[in-house]
Design a protein around this motif. Structure first.
Motif, PDB file in Angstrom:
ATOM      1  N   THR A  45       0.951  44.238  33.634  1.00 38.70           N
ATOM      2  CA  THR A  45       1.096  42.916  33.023  1.00 38.70           C
ATOM      3  C   THR A  45       1.476  41.901  34.089  1.00 38.70           C
ATOM      4  O   THR A  45       2.452  42.092  34.819  1.00 38.70           O
ATOM      5  N   PHE A  46       0.682  40.832  34.156  1.00 37.80           N
ATOM      6  CA  PHE A  46       0.917  39.770  35.136  1.00 37.80           C
ATOM      7  C   PHE A  46       0.723  38.422  34.451  1.00 37.80           C
ATOM      8  O   PHE A  46      -0.314  38.189  33.823  1.00 37.80           O
ATOM      9  N   ALA A  47       1.732  37.569  34.545  1.00 33.90           N
ATOM     10  CA  ALA A  47       1.665  36.217  33.981  1.00 33.90           C
ATOM     11  C   ALA A  47       1.251  36.240  32.514  1.00 33.90           C
ATOM     12  O   ALA A  47       0.444  35.414  32.060  1.00 33.90           O
ATOM     13  N   GLY A  48       1.785  37.205  31.774  1.00 34.56           N
ATOM     14  CA  GLY A  48       1.544  37.271  30.338  1.00 34.56           C
ATOM     15  C   GLY A  48       0.258  37.941  29.928  1.00 34.56           C
ATOM     16  O   GLY A  48      -0.032  38.058  28.729  1.00 34.56           O
ATOM     17  N   THR A  49      -0.538  38.398  30.885  1.00 31.15           N
ATOM     18  CA  THR A  49      -1.809  39.077  30.589  1.00 31.15           C
ATOM     19  C   THR A  49      -1.715  40.527  31.018  1.00 31.15           C
ATOM     20  O   THR A  49      -1.206  40.830  32.100  1.00 31.15           O
ATOM     21  N   THR A  50      -2.203  41.439  30.169  1.00 23.94           N
ATOM     22  CA  THR A  50      -2.143  42.874  30.460  1.00 23.94           C
ATOM     23  C   THR A  50      -3.519  43.383  30.840  1.00 23.94           C
ATOM     24  O   THR A  50      -4.509  43.118  30.151  1.00 23.94           O
ATOM     25  N   TRP A  51      -3.557  44.137  31.953  1.00 26.36           N
ATOM     26  CA  TRP A  51      -4.812  44.641  32.495  1.00 26.36           C
ATOM     27  C   TRP A  51      -4.792  46.159  32.621  1.00 26.36           C
ATOM     28  O   TRP A  51      -3.777  46.744  32.976  1.00 26.36           O
ATOM     29  N   GLY A  52      -5.944  46.756  32.375  1.00 27.73           N
ATOM     30  CA  GLY A  52      -6.180  48.140  32.773  1.00 27.73           C
ATOM     31  C   GLY A  52      -6.985  48.103  34.066  1.00 27.73           C
ATOM     32  O   GLY A  52      -6.722  47.296  34.956  1.00 27.73           O
ATOM     33  N   LYS A  53      -7.993  48.948  34.163  1.00 24.77           N
ATOM     34  CA  LYS A  53      -8.869  48.921  35.330  1.00 24.77           C
ATOM     35  C   LYS A  53      -9.821  47.729  35.222  1.00 24.77           C
ATOM     36  O   LYS A  53     -10.276  47.388  34.131  1.00 24.77           O
ATOM     37  N   PRO A  54     -10.149  47.080  36.344  1.00 24.62           N
ATOM     38  CA  PRO A  54     -11.098  45.963  36.281  1.00 24.62           C
ATOM     39  C   PRO A  54     -12.497  46.460  35.944  1.00 24.62           C
ATOM     40  O   PRO A  54     -12.891  47.564  36.317  1.00 24.62           O
ATOM     41  N   ALA A  55     -13.240  45.628  35.225  1.00 28.24           N
ATOM     42  CA  ALA A  55     -14.589  46.015  34.803  1.00 28.24           C
ATOM     43  C   ALA A  55     -15.632  45.809  35.891  1.00 28.24           C
ATOM     44  O   ALA A  55     -16.727  46.363  35.817  1.00 28.24           O
ATOM     45  N   SER A  56     -15.301  45.023  36.919  1.00 30.52           N
ATOM     46  CA  SER A  56     -16.271  44.719  37.971  1.00 30.52           C
ATOM     47  C   SER A  56     -15.544  44.306  39.233  1.00 30.52           C
ATOM     48  O   SER A  56     -14.341  44.001  39.217  1.00 30.52           O
ATOM     49  N   ALA A  57     -16.273  44.283  40.341  1.00 34.93           N
ATOM     50  CA  ALA A  57     -15.702  43.828  41.605  1.00 34.93           C
ATOM     51  C   ALA A  57     -15.277  42.364  41.504  1.00 34.93           C
ATOM     52  O   ALA A  57     -14.235  41.971  42.050  1.00 34.93           O
ATOM     53  N   GLU A  58     -16.046  41.562  40.806  1.00 39.32           N
ATOM     54  CA  GLU A  58     -15.717  40.148  40.662  1.00 39.32           C
ATOM     55  C   GLU A  58     -14.393  39.970  39.913  1.00 39.32           C
ATOM     56  O   GLU A  58     -13.569  39.121  40.263  1.00 39.32           O
ATOM     57  N   GLU A  59     -14.190  40.782  38.887  1.00 35.08           N
ATOM     58  CA  GLU A  59     -12.934  40.713  38.138  1.00 35.08           C
ATOM     59  C   GLU A  59     -11.766  41.153  39.012  1.00 35.08           C
ATOM     60  O   GLU A  59     -10.682  40.555  38.965  1.00 35.08           O
ATOM     61  N   ALA A  60     -11.969  42.188  39.821  1.00 43.69           N
ATOM     62  CA  ALA A  60     -10.917  42.655  40.720  1.00 43.69           C
ATOM     63  C   ALA A  60     -10.538  41.572  41.728  1.00 43.69           C
ATOM     64  O   ALA A  60      -9.352  41.348  41.994  1.00 43.69           O
ATOM     65  N   VAL A  61     -11.521  40.877  42.280  1.00 43.67           N
ATOM     66  CA  VAL A  61     -11.245  39.800  43.231  1.00 43.67           C
ATOM     67  C   VAL A  61     -10.411  38.710  42.574  1.00 43.67           C
ATOM     68  O   VAL A  61      -9.411  38.234  43.130  1.00 43.67           O
ATOM     69  N   ALA A  62     -10.797  38.304  41.366  1.00 43.01           N
ATOM     70  CA  ALA A  62     -10.069  37.240  40.668  1.00 43.01           C
ATOM     71  C   ALA A  62      -8.627  37.657  40.380  1.00 43.01           C
ATOM     72  O   ALA A  62      -7.690  36.867  40.545  1.00 43.01           O
ATOM     73  N   ARG A  63      -8.437  38.908  39.945  1.00 39.93           N
ATOM     74  CA  ARG A  63      -7.091  39.393  39.649  1.00 39.93           C
ATOM     75  C   ARG A  63      -6.211  39.395  40.899  1.00 39.93           C
ATOM     76  O   ARG A  63      -5.080  38.908  40.876  1.00 39.93           O
ATOM     77  N   ILE A  64      -6.729  39.964  41.970  1.00 40.42           N
ATOM     78  CA  ILE A  64      -5.916  40.128  43.180  1.00 40.42           C
ATOM     79  C   ILE A  64      -5.573  38.769  43.791  1.00 40.42           C
ATOM     80  O   ILE A  64      -4.449  38.561  44.269  1.00 40.42           O
ATOM     81  N   ARG A  65      -6.507  37.840  43.766  1.00 43.08           N
ATOM     82  CA  ARG A  65      -6.205  36.498  44.281  1.00 43.08           C
ATOM     83  C   ARG A  65      -5.109  35.834  43.451  1.00 43.08           C
ATOM     84  O   ARG A  65      -4.270  35.098  43.979  1.00 43.08           O
ATOM     85  N   GLU A 121      -9.044  39.490  53.315  1.00 44.48           N
ATOM     86  CA  GLU A 121      -8.389  40.775  53.033  1.00 44.48           C
ATOM     87  C   GLU A 121      -8.658  41.215  51.600  1.00 44.48           C
ATOM     88  O   GLU A 121      -8.881  42.407  51.343  1.00 44.48           O
ATOM     89  N   VAL A 122      -8.654  40.275  50.662  1.00 45.21           N
ATOM     90  CA  VAL A 122      -8.981  40.613  49.274  1.00 45.21           C
ATOM     91  C   VAL A 122     -10.402  41.156  49.186  1.00 45.21           C
ATOM     92  O   VAL A 122     -10.665  42.189  48.560  1.00 45.21           O
ATOM     93  N   ASP A 123     -11.332  40.467  49.828  1.00 45.96           N
ATOM     94  CA  ASP A 123     -12.739  40.893  49.784  1.00 45.96           C
ATOM     95  C   ASP A 123     -12.917  42.281  50.402  1.00 45.96           C
ATOM     96  O   ASP A 123     -13.660  43.119  49.878  1.00 45.96           O
ATOM     97  N   ALA A 124     -12.228  42.526  51.514  1.00 44.41           N
ATOM     98  CA  ALA A 124     -12.339  43.829  52.173  1.00 44.41           C
ATOM     99  C   ALA A 124     -11.758  44.933  51.298  1.00 44.41           C
ATOM    100  O   ALA A 124     -12.312  46.038  51.218  1.00 44.41           O
ATOM    101  N   TYR A 125     -10.642  44.637  50.639  1.00 47.01           N
ATOM    102  CA  TYR A 125     -10.025  45.638  49.774  1.00 47.01           C
ATOM    103  C   TYR A 125     -10.911  45.967  48.588  1.00 47.01           C
ATOM    104  O   TYR A 125     -11.139  47.138  48.265  1.00 47.01           O
TER     105      TYR A 125
END
Length: 207
Positions: A83-103, A144-148
């Motif tokens: 849970t981050f900033a009031g939103t709860t996440w499991g695994k990201p559905a796509s690389a694009e979603e992962a990038v947005a979350r990590i940023r 670094e986010v993109d590489a990860y």
């Protein structure tokens, strides 16, 4: 006496590695539970209730298809959400979603919750609990986010990060049990075993 047989109702290599490091050699049986259906039936967005329900469903599904055998058998189910900033996440559905979350997460903090459910097949008893750990993130550049994300690791883990992999250098600290962030709280497992009149040493593999 042979050790108590532990069945891990999870495909997570991180959970398996944690148990092995603690001297436990479980049998792995994947539950194949429909997580979306469990969440829909539960009818709440509370992350603690949700991870508890998912862990219970996974342990129950595997327990119902597992014979006790000739020694005591326990089935352990787990599930994690972040849970981050009031939103709860499991695994990201796509690389694009992962990038947005990590940023969004960099230089912020959130809470990783893991539900645990333990079933004693022979005694017909079961117990469960939820562990919560606060995670603080350091800075990450866009590169670094993109590489990860390109490594593929964040697509396999709740919250798009883990403490036992490439994202570990970007975690500035945790408040609570760090094994919980990896995917399975070993101290909570110890307490659940005690509730079933067992010790974690009962699960240790022979030297």
């Amino acid at each position: 006496m042979p050790p108590v047989h532990l069945v891990l109702a999870s495909a997570s290599p991180a959970r398996l590695a944690l148990l092995r490091a603690a001297g436990i050699e479980p049998e792995v049986v994947v539950s194949h539970v429909d997580e979306d259906a469990v969440a829909a039936d539960l009818g709440t967005d509370d992350p603690g209730e949700l991870v508890a329900a998912l862990a219970r469903a996974k342990a129950g599904a595997v327990a119902s298809s597992t014979a006790p055998g000739d020694r005591p058998t326990l089935v352990l189910g787990c599930d994690s959400l972040f849970t981050f900033a009031g939103t709860t996440w499991g695994k990201p559905a796509s690389a694009e979603e992962a990038v947005a979350r990590i940023r969004a997460m960099r230089e912020g903090e959130g809470v990783l919750r893991t539900g645990h459910h333990l079933v004693d097949l022979g005694a017909g008893r079961e117990v469960g609990g939820v562990e919560a750990t606060t995670v603080r993130f350091g800075p990450m550049t866009d590169a670094e986010v993109d590489a990860y994300v390109a490594s593929g690791e964040p697509l396999r883990v709740a919250g798009s990060f883990t403490l036992d992999g490439r994202s570990a250098p970007f975690v500035d600290g945790v408040e609570g049990d760090h094994t919980n962030v990896v995917g399975l709280s070993l101290p909570l497992l110890r307490r659940l075993l005690a509730d079933l009149d067992r010790s974690v040493t009962d699960l240790w593999a022979a030297p």
